[in-house]
Design a protein around this motif. Structure first.
Motif, short mmCIF file in Angstrom:
data_model
loop_
_atom_site.label_atom_id
_atom_site.label_comp_id
_atom_site.label_asym_id
_atom_site.label_seq_id
_atom_site.Cartn_x
_atom_site.Cartn_y
_atom_site.Cartn_z
N ASP A 184 0.72 -31.94 -9.26
CA ASP A 184 1.27 -33.30 -9.16
C ASP A 184 0.41 -34.35 -9.84
OD1 ASP A 184 -0.76 -33.05 -7.34
OD2 ASP A 184 0.24 -34.17 -5.74
N ALA A 185 -0.54 -33.92 -10.65
CA ALA A 185 -1.34 -34.88 -11.42
C ALA A 185 -0.54 -35.41 -12.59
CB ALA A 185 -2.61 -34.22 -11.93
N PRO A 186 -0.76 -36.63 -13.02
CA PRO A 186 -0.06 -37.16 -14.20
C PRO A 186 -0.42 -36.35 -15.44
CG PRO A 186 -1.22 -38.91 -13.00
CD PRO A 186 -1.71 -37.61 -12.45
N ARG A 187 0.46 -36.36 -16.39
CA ARG A 187 0.13 -35.80 -17.70
C ARG A 187 -0.85 -36.76 -18.39
NH1 ARG A 187 5.83 -35.51 -20.26
NH2 ARG A 187 4.75 -34.66 -22.09
N MET A 188 -1.73 -36.21 -19.18
CA MET A 188 -2.76 -37.00 -19.85
C MET A 188 -2.79 -36.65 -21.33
SD MET A 188 -4.41 -38.68 -17.36
CE MET A 188 -4.57 -38.60 -15.57
N SER A 214 -12.20 -34.87 -29.88
CA SER A 214 -12.12 -36.25 -30.34
C SER A 214 -12.18 -36.35 -31.86
CB SER A 214 -13.25 -37.07 -29.72
OG SER A 214 -14.48 -36.40 -29.88
N ALA A 215 -11.65 -35.34 -32.53
CA ALA A 215 -11.72 -35.34 -33.99
C ALA A 215 -10.61 -36.16 -34.64
CB ALA A 215 -11.66 -33.90 -34.53
N ASN A 216 -9.58 -36.52 -33.87
CA ASN A 216 -8.49 -37.30 -34.44
C ASN A 216 -8.09 -38.42 -33.49
OD1 ASN A 216 -7.57 -35.41 -32.64
ND2 ASN A 216 -5.94 -34.62 -33.92
N PRO A 217 -7.45 -39.46 -34.00
CA PRO A 217 -7.11 -40.61 -33.15
C PRO A 217 -6.25 -40.24 -31.95
CG PRO A 217 -6.83 -41.17 -35.46
CD PRO A 217 -7.07 -39.69 -35.42
N ILE A 218 -5.21 -39.43 -32.17
CA ILE A 218 -4.34 -39.00 -31.08
C ILE A 218 -4.42 -37.48 -31.01
CG2 ILE A 218 -2.02 -39.01 -30.10
CD1 ILE A 218 -1.46 -41.57 -31.59
N GLY A 219 -5.19 -37.00 -30.04
CA GLY A 219 -5.39 -35.56 -29.91
C GLY A 219 -4.34 -34.93 -29.02
N GLY A 220 -4.72 -33.82 -28.41
CA GLY A 220 -3.78 -33.07 -27.61
C GLY A 220 -3.71 -33.56 -26.18
N GLN A 221 -2.77 -32.98 -25.44
CA GLN A 221 -2.58 -33.35 -24.05
C GLN A 221 -3.64 -32.67 -23.18
OE1 GLN A 221 1.61 -33.16 -22.74
NE2 GLN A 221 2.18 -33.15 -24.91
#
Length: 904
Positions: free
Chosen positions: A175-179, A149-156
């Motif tokens: 079959d899980a959604p990408r997050m 959580s170091a940046n506003p938009i982090g990794g997937q």
């Protein structure tokens, strides 16, 4: 490091064979499940908690190819040829689903850029990491591995199943959604860091701007590709941009957003933004103030995944309350509880259990750790409940999972058994948990006791120093207990208080805490725990107690009426005091300002459970680090300690010379480093005493030295803070040679040196296991049995060693009682646990003449509960301090009542 861990296991195995390693240990062979099913089996269960429907008694579950194909009554006419698991004396429930983890991730954060959505946690998963096995041992089967959580938009992020020792591909839920991990607040701005970031954004308004700019760029990017796709395609296509591709998939709702958040304002901002741009929020993660905007979140259909009891670890968490998830649930928000876990076993199931006393039903509370997080992760069609057609992700408990004396016996994923309990300490079967759950009476109970002569009538009375009275009366006169007797006869002149159906106990003790000394750990101006210098014996913690600290109220409302407050840092940081958890001011709170001298025994071996991987930075350093003056993790020192541990089992320190070989109190010649400093300091005190006697003029008065005189004379106890077996033995030897009145505080590895502790006569203060977030309940060493953090109370009790409990914290004092209760699943009797919380503590603190039992002549300092206080479901409903009823109000109850009222 992984090679080192493998070497560790080989070394331990060699020790066990060659030198008869005398302690229980845990190898990879021990972690291998004892039952092989290949995804096909038949289960006979005493109870089946389906979550989606009714709880079934004496039911049967058939599993084929990893799926549940039958659920219902036993079929005696069916002859099953495959493996049969007899769980007729156990409770089977859906595997726990944890919507926020950082376990088994080789790297977590990308802090240099504000947007790093193109990176993927899936590329860094490590199913061989033992923390996945620890999750299985906790009953967890699925989780969402999140970027930091170091940046506003982090990794997937990646939805996974804890398939320990399987491949990464097998562990990922296909079959899980990408997050993707979004983050808000201080973790992004780093405002409380010692080195604030110079990267944009540095404010919450800057964070919103980052999102808007990113989404507008993605819209422009998508429009460019749309134009090209509609064209004749004779011109070159737009430049492919992985970052903008991923952002575009967020806007297309192909990637769901999991957003780290705390405050109500930022939660609302992200919720509104999702409606404006059309992206899907799987859950607002942490979302500790979501209860303040629960109706708005329910209206917008935004789920939350929260902590249940973790608060004040930073300013953003100061308004977190235990009732927060219940308020959200009742408002119609899809609500779950998570751990943010990095390692260790977790007590997440008990976080769910606590929601019952906040007003949820048993099944609603269970959903917060099963079906609800499964839906938030997009896998509710596969897991989260026991239904025909769903994956056979199941956990077997020795009793009802909400009962404090239950524990996980077996965990399976898709019908394959991945965890089976091994009883390394021979404690199973000592306590037989119930298979059914009995919720206490949560009806309002508002007793009034205003006179000087009060009779508590009709309740179960637990005097502690003698047997329980099934239905009796406690007579209180002028603040003292006048009589404790069976029956309901009340003499004339007493105010009668009906407590039928309730229980009465002496007030509980926290024997080492930071109450009133630490308010919000990263906010330095709210800390008065650690001073400068190694030797400050004349400092008194009780004088710095902030009487209006928000931590006192929750502690008192959970039955902790007396607490030790202690300083930290250095070798001799000062004196611990004893306070009440209610009082008008510091003077009126204080029972003793000079209970014991605190000594932080230097570590001489062992380490804190292995190398610390960089986690999500949700909390930064632990409170123990901060309050002990640690500014950053010393990875080199941890590695050095790790290499020491590889040399073999922890042996006694080389200071076992007999007393007649050296003068009393003289330090062994081979002691060096920090321990040598401590030895020299005590010798300087003895020199000071002698020199003052000889010539007080040449040896001027020293307040620091004067404070040490009662200690070296054996009059004032010395609180020896220890962790490893070596540090325990060092503390025992130090106290024996110097004739000190020692108390061991901490002693996580005490189970390895029980004979030595018993021989020393020193009591022990234990920090009970039972945490949920982050590194939770990690063993001291990687080869220690996974349940060793829960074992200490039982082992001490068996050895006849007097012990009591401590929180070593401020916020978590309120949960210390139920955490102590969790040791019942590992052999601790209810009576022993209650005595450790009351009379044992009073005796160790020297307060047995006034507190610790319901005995004639002692102070009427007591609590009234609606059930067993060691159970998560029980509430404290009345508090009396020296015969005066105390209003049960705290920061938590005030916020709860204020925001729960919105739902009406």
């Amino acid at each position: 490091m992984k090679s080192g861990l493998v070497l560790m296991a080989l070394v331990v195995a060699g020790i066990a064979g060659a030198q008869e390693y005398r302690f229980p240990y845990e190898s990879e062979a021990d972690r291998a499940p004892k039952i092989k099913t290949t995804g096909n089996c038949l289960i006979h269960a005493g109870r089946v908690i389906t979550v989606s429907g009714e709880t079934l008694k004496d039911a049967e579950i058939q599993v084929a190819d990893g799926k549940i194909v039958y659920l219902g009554a036993p079929r005696p006419f069916i002859k099953y040829a495959g493996p049969v698991i007899d769980a007729s004396d156990q409770v089977v429930m859906p595997g726990i689903v944890d919507a926020h983890i950082h376990r088994g991730i080789d790297a977590t954060n990308e802090g240099a850029d504000a947007i790093t959505i193109e990176v993927r946690i899936a590329d860094m998963l490590d199913p061989d990491d033992v923390t996945w096995w620890q999750a299985l041992a906790s009953g967890e089967t699925s989780g969402m591995a999140l970027h930091g959580s170091a940046n506003p938009i982090g990794g997937q992020s990646q939805v996974i199943k804890f398939k320990y020792k399987h491949s990464v591909k097998e562990s990922m839920v296909a079959d899980a959604p990408r997050m993707v991990k979004f983050a808000l607040g201080e973790n992004v701005t780093r405002a409380s860091s010692s080195q604030p970031s110079t990267r944009f954004p540095a404010t919450r308004m800057g964070q919103e701007a980052v999102y808007r700019r990113a989404f507008e760029s993605a819209k422009t990017y998508m429009a460019g590709w749309d134009r090209w796709n509609r064209s004749d395609r004779k011109t070159p296509p737009p430049r492919k941009d992985l970052r903008l591709e991923a952002l575009s998939d967020v806007l297309r709702r192909k990637i769901w957003v999991m957003c780290h958040s705390y405050r109500a304002d930022e939660i609302l901002m992200m919720a509104r933004l999702s409606k404006e741009y059309g992206f899907k929020i799987g859950a607002m993660q942490h979302a500790l103030e979501a209860y303040k905007v629960a109706p708005e979140l329910a209206e917008m259909g935004v789920p939350v995944s929260m902590f249940q009891d973790n608060w004040s670890f930073k300013l953003e968490g100061y308004d977190a309350i235990p009732a927060g998830p219940a308020i959200c649930y009742k408002a119609g928000v899809l609500t779950s509880i998570n751990t943010d876990g990095t390692s260790g076993t977790t007590a997440l199931i008990y976080d769910a259990a606590r929601l019952v006393r906040e007003g949820l039903t048993e099944n609603e509370a269970l959903r917060t750790v099963t079906l609800n997080p499964a839906k938030q992760m997009g896998i509710g069609h596969r897991v989260g409940s026991i239904e025909v057609g769903k994956d056979a992700d199941l956990v077997f408990y020795s009793g009802h999972p909400f009962n404090a004396n239950s524990k996980v016996n077996l965990t399976m994923i898709e019908g394959e058994v991945l965890f089976t309990r091994r009883d390394k300490f021979n404690i199973d079967g000592v306590v037989k948990p119930k298979l059914d759950y009995e919720a206490p009476d949560q009806a309002p109970f508002e007793p009034k006791a205003e006179g000087s002569k009060i009779a508590l009538v009709g309740g179960m009375i637990f005097p502690v120093d003698r047997p329980m009275i099934e239905s009796g009366t406690v007579l209180i006169s002028e603040g003292k207990i006048e009589s404790v007797m069976p029956g309901s006869t009340v003499p004339r002149g007493y105010e009668r208080v009906n407590i039928k159906g309730k229980r009465v106990y002496p007030g509980f003790f926290d024997c080492s805490s930071l109450l009133g000394l630490s308010e919000i750990s990263p906010v330095s101006v709210s800390l008065d725990v650690t001073d400068n210098g190694d030797f400050q014996p004349d400092l008194k913690a009780a004088t710095a107690v902030q009487s209006e600290s928000a931590h006192f109220g929750p502690a008192m409302c959970n039955g902790i009426l007396t607490a030790v407050v202690r300083p930290a840092g250095g070798l001799v940081p000062g004196r611990a005091g004893i306070v009440n958890t209610w009082g008008w001011n510091t003077q009126l709170r204080t029972i003793s300002s000079d209970f014991a001298m605190v000594v932080n025994v230097p570590s001489v071996g062992g380490f804190r459970g292995g190398p610390r991987k960089q986690a999500c930075a949700c909390m930064g350093l632990s409170i123990e680090d901060i309050l002990d003056g640690v500014t950053e993790h010393d990875h080199e020192a941890e590695e050095a300690e790790f290499q020491k541990a590889l040399q073999g089992p922890m042996a006694a320190p080389q200071n076992q010379e007999t007393p007649n070989r050296r003068q009393q109190g003289e330090a062994p010649p081979n002691i060096t480093g920090r321990m040598k400093q401590l030895e020299d300091y005590f010798q300087s005190v003895r020199d000071y005493i002698e020199n003052r006697k000889k010539d007080p003029i040449k040896t001027p008065l020293s307040l620091q030295m004067e404070a040490m005189i009662p200690v070296v004379e054996g009059k004032t106890p010395i609180l020896m803070r220890v962790r490893t077996s070596k540090s325990i033995l060092t503390a025992i030897d130090f106290c024996k040679r110097n004739k000190l009145k020692g108390i061991l505080s901490g002693a996580a590895e005490g189970w390895k040196v029980l004979p030595e502790i018993k021989k020393s006569g020193m009591p022990v203060l234990i920090t009970p296991a039972g945490e949920s977030p982050l590194d939770a309940n990690s063993p001291v060493n990687s080869y220690d049995p996974y349940d060793s953090p829960y074992i200490m109370p039982t082992m001490l009790g068996r050895a006849g060693i007097k012990f009591a409990f401590q929180s070593e914290d401020n916020a978590m004092t309120m949960d210390m009682v139920v955490r102590a209760g969790m040791a019942q699943g590992y052999g601790l009797s209810n009576e022993t646990a209650i005595r450790a919380l009351t009379l044992n503590a009073a005796e160790i603190l020297g307060l047995q003449d006034h507190l610790g039992s319901l005995t004639e002549g002692k102070d009427a300092t007591l609590i009234v509960t609606n059930g067993d206080p060691l159970e998560c479901k029980t509430s404290v409903q009345m508090v009396m301090l020296k015969g005066k009823q105390v209003e049960m109000v705290s920061k938590h109850t005030m916020l709860r009542d204020k925001y729960a009222a919105r739902l009406k």
